[in-house]
Design a protein around this motif. Sequence first.
Motif, PDB file in Angstrom:
ATOM      1  N   ALA A  51     -22.857-102.361   3.362  1.00  0.00           N
ATOM      2  CA  ALA A  51     -24.197-102.436   3.048  1.00  0.00           C
ATOM      3  C   ALA A  51     -24.234-101.578   1.659  1.00  0.00           C
ATOM      4  O   ALA A  51     -24.508-102.031   0.662  1.00  0.00           O
ATOM      5  CB  ALA A  51     -25.373-102.183   3.849  1.00  0.00           C
ATOM      6  N   ALA A  52     -23.221-100.413   1.795  1.00  0.00           N
ATOM      7  CA  ALA A  52     -23.191 -99.777   0.590  1.00  0.00           C
ATOM      8  C   ALA A  52     -22.339-100.245  -0.470  1.00  0.00           C
ATOM      9  O   ALA A  52     -22.521-100.056  -1.615  1.00  0.00           O
ATOM     10  CB  ALA A  52     -22.587 -98.369   1.004  1.00  0.00           C
ATOM     11  N   ILE A  53     -21.191-100.879  -0.008  1.00  0.00           N
ATOM     12  CA  ILE A  53     -20.343-101.746  -0.969  1.00  0.00           C
ATOM     13  C   ILE A  53     -20.980-102.586  -1.616  1.00  0.00           C
ATOM     14  O   ILE A  53     -20.849-102.637  -2.851  1.00  0.00           O
ATOM     15  CB  ILE A  53     -19.071-102.204  -0.351  1.00  0.00           C
ATOM     16  N   ALA A  54     -21.985-103.318  -0.928  1.00  0.00           N
ATOM     17  CA  ALA A  54     -22.695-104.291  -1.621  1.00  0.00           C
ATOM     18  C   ALA A  54     -23.442-103.752  -2.592  1.00  0.00           C
ATOM     19  O   ALA A  54     -23.646-104.296  -3.751  1.00  0.00           O
ATOM     20  CB  ALA A  54     -23.464-105.298  -0.460  1.00  0.00           C
ATOM     21  N   ASP A  55     -24.316-102.714  -2.347  1.00  0.00           N
ATOM     22  CA  ASP A  55     -24.933-102.162  -3.438  1.00  0.00           C
ATOM     23  C   ASP A  55     -24.363-101.657  -4.557  1.00  0.00           C
ATOM     24  O   ASP A  55     -24.733-101.817  -5.462  1.00  0.00           O
ATOM     25  CB  ASP A  55     -25.892-100.926  -2.613  1.00  0.00           C
ATOM     26  N   LEU A  56     -23.164-101.406  -4.321  1.00  0.00           N
ATOM     27  CA  LEU A  56     -22.309-100.552  -5.384  1.00  0.00           C
ATOM     28  C   LEU A  56     -21.820-101.713  -6.417  1.00  0.00           C
ATOM     29  O   LEU A  56     -21.892-101.946  -7.478  1.00  0.00           O
ATOM     30  CB  LEU A  56     -21.172-100.002  -4.898  1.00  0.00           C
ATOM     31  N   LYS A  57     -21.556-103.007  -5.726  1.00  0.00           N
ATOM     32  CA  LYS A  57     -21.268-103.935  -6.376  1.00  0.00           C
ATOM     33  C   LYS A  57     -22.455-104.491  -7.376  1.00  0.00           C
ATOM     34  O   LYS A  57     -22.355-105.160  -8.502  1.00  0.00           O
ATOM     35  CB  LYS A  57     -20.643-105.189  -5.548  1.00  0.00           C
ATOM     36  N   ASP A  58     -23.623-104.661  -6.847  1.00  0.00           N
ATOM     37  CA  ASP A  58     -24.834-105.086  -7.336  1.00  0.00           C
ATOM     38  C   ASP A  58     -25.114-104.223  -8.498  1.00  0.00           C
ATOM     39  O   ASP A  58     -25.349-104.710  -9.784  1.00  0.00           O
ATOM     40  CB  ASP A  58     -25.922-105.341  -6.421  1.00  0.00           C
ATOM     41  N   PHE A  59     -24.759-102.855  -8.445  1.00  0.00           N
ATOM     42  CA  PHE A  59     -25.024-101.915  -9.377  1.00  0.00           C
ATOM     43  C   PHE A  59     -24.194-102.223 -10.613  1.00  0.00           C
ATOM     44  O   PHE A  59     -24.320-102.180 -11.596  1.00  0.00           O
ATOM     45  CB  PHE A  59     -25.151-100.547  -8.927  1.00  0.00           C
ATOM     46  N   GLN A  60     -22.907-102.543 -10.289  1.00  0.00           N
ATOM     47  CA  GLN A  60     -21.938-102.978 -11.335  1.00  0.00           C
ATOM     48  C   GLN A  60     -22.297-104.084 -12.023  1.00  0.00           C
ATOM     49  O   GLN A  60     -21.938-104.064 -13.255  1.00  0.00           O
ATOM     50  CB  GLN A  60     -20.508-102.921 -10.498  1.00  0.00           C
ATOM     51  N   ARG A  61     -22.662-104.939 -11.382  1.00  0.00           N
ATOM     52  CA  ARG A  61     -23.232-106.199 -12.211  1.00  0.00           C
ATOM     53  C   ARG A  61     -24.242-106.005 -13.252  1.00  0.00           C
ATOM     54  O   ARG A  61     -24.179-106.553 -14.100  1.00  0.00           O
ATOM     55  CB  ARG A  61     -23.451-107.498 -10.942  1.00  0.00           C
ATOM     56  N   THR A  62     -25.170-105.146 -12.624  1.00  0.00           N
ATOM     57  CA  THR A  62     -26.248-104.879 -13.543  1.00  0.00           C
ATOM     58  C   THR A  62     -26.232-103.742 -14.491  1.00  0.00           C
ATOM     59  O   THR A  62     -27.179-103.438 -15.478  1.00  0.00           O
ATOM     60  CB  THR A  62     -27.492-104.621 -12.686  1.00  0.00           C
ATOM     61  N   HIS A  63     -25.356-102.788 -14.584  1.00  0.00           N
ATOM     62  CA  HIS A  63     -24.972-101.909 -15.782  1.00  0.00           C
ATOM     63  C   HIS A  63     -23.604-101.932 -16.292  1.00  0.00           C
ATOM     64  O   HIS A  63     -22.574-102.372 -15.578  1.00  0.00           O
ATOM     65  CB  HIS A  63     -24.780-100.398 -14.727  1.00  0.00           C
ATOM     66  N   SER A  64     -23.439-101.657 -17.551  1.00  0.00           N
ATOM     67  CA  SER A  64     -22.192-101.973 -18.201  1.00  0.00           C
ATOM     68  C   SER A  64     -21.904-100.553 -19.015  1.00  0.00           C
ATOM     69  O   SER A  64     -22.896 -99.599 -18.817  1.00  0.00           O
ATOM     70  CB  SER A  64     -22.356-102.770 -19.156  1.00  0.00           C
ATOM     71  N   LEU A  65     -20.544-100.418 -19.420  1.00  0.00           N
ATOM     72  CA  LEU A  65     -20.194 -99.435 -20.061  1.00  0.00           C
ATOM     73  C   LEU A  65     -20.509 -99.680 -21.768  1.00  0.00           C
ATOM     74  O   LEU A  65     -20.086 -98.855 -22.269  1.00  0.00           O
ATOM     75  CB  LEU A  65     -19.001 -98.776 -19.731  1.00  0.00           C
ATOM     76  N   GLY A  66     -21.581-100.497 -21.911  1.00  0.00           N
ATOM     77  CA  GLY A  66     -21.589-100.670 -23.392  1.00  0.00           C
ATOM     78  C   GLY A  66     -20.253-101.300 -24.336  1.00  0.00           C
ATOM     79  O   GLY A  66     -20.178-100.730 -25.442  1.00  0.00           O
ATOM     80  N   GLY A  67     -19.325-101.954 -23.696  1.00  0.00           N
ATOM     81  CA  GLY A  67     -18.125-102.190 -24.158  1.00  0.00           C
ATOM     82  C   GLY A  67     -16.745-101.444 -24.155  1.00  0.00           C
ATOM     83  O   GLY A  67     -15.957-101.882 -24.563  1.00  0.00           O
ATOM     84  N   LEU A  68     -17.068-100.182 -23.603  1.00  0.00           N
ATOM     85  CA  LEU A  68     -16.356 -99.298 -23.400  1.00  0.00           C
ATOM     86  C   LEU A  68     -15.379 -99.180 -22.206  1.00  0.00           C
ATOM     87  O   LEU A  68     -15.944 -99.899 -21.156  1.00  0.00           O
ATOM     88  CB  LEU A  68     -16.754 -97.837 -23.518  1.00  0.00           C
TER      89      LEU A  68
END
Length: 80
Positions: A51-68
């Motif tokens: 569940a923690a890994i899935a949450d991290l993957k969801d966070f990664q999909r919805t947040h970016s580094l602004g092209g960096l």
Amino acid sequence: MSRIGAFEAKTHLPRLLRRVQAGERFVITRHNQPIAELIPFQAHNDATVRAAIADLKDFQRTHSLGGLSIREMIEEGRKR
């Protein structure tokens, strides 16, 4: 949490392990400086880890580094 010297911990390890098994926790010190913690073992809950890994993957999909890229950020940090 009790503090115990390294020599005493080594000398009385079987007794300490019985106490840890019963739920006690110890900080092992050397020259009054904490060096280790003796705590009861807790098995990992696979469902919680997944569940923690899935949450991290969801966070990664919805947040970016602004092209960096991570590499660019590391290099920028080294310049300072």
